[in-house]
Design a protein around this motif. Structure first.
Motif, short mmCIF file in Angstrom:
data_model
loop_
_atom_site.label_atom_id
_atom_site.label_comp_id
_atom_site.label_asym_id
_atom_site.label_seq_id
_atom_site.Cartn_x
_atom_site.Cartn_y
_atom_site.Cartn_z
N LYS A 100 41.57 33.33 35.50
CA LYS A 100 41.54 32.10 36.28
C LYS A 100 40.27 31.31 35.96
O LYS A 100 39.18 31.85 35.91
N SER A 101 40.43 30.03 35.76
CA SER A 101 39.31 29.09 35.56
C SER A 101 38.36 29.52 34.45
O SER A 101 37.16 29.29 34.52
N GLY A 102 38.88 30.17 33.42
CA GLY A 102 38.04 30.56 32.28
C GLY A 102 37.02 31.63 32.62
O GLY A 102 35.97 31.71 31.99
N MET A 103 37.33 32.45 33.61
CA MET A 103 36.34 33.40 34.10
C MET A 103 35.84 34.44 33.10
O MET A 103 34.65 34.72 33.09
N PRO A 104 36.65 35.03 32.25
CA PRO A 104 36.03 36.01 31.33
C PRO A 104 34.91 35.40 30.51
O PRO A 104 33.85 36.00 30.35
N ASP A 105 35.11 34.18 30.04
CA ASP A 105 34.07 33.52 29.24
C ASP A 105 32.85 33.18 30.10
O ASP A 105 31.71 33.34 29.67
#
Length: 54
Positions: free
Chosen positions: A29-34
């Motif tokens: 969600k919302s580019g969380m891993p990056d």
């Protein structure tokens, strides 16, 4: 759930912990891993800069 085998190495363990606990690759969600990866790298770099060598 992550399962480890007797032949797994410390590198395997670290990579698995990174992917499943720290960066949570499955939660996208919302580019969380990056974002998590970037934030952790910044914190780690700041911590290394503040190390006092004796």
């Amino acid at each position: 759930m992550v399962q480890f085998k007797s032949g797994d190495t410390e590198v395997d363990f670290r990579n698995t912990v990174w992917a499943t606990v720290i960066s949570k690759e499955a939660d996208r969600k919302s580019g969380m891993p990056d974002k998590r990866r970037t934030t952790l790298s910044i914190l780690q770099n700041n911590e290394q800069k503040n190390v006092v060598w004796y």
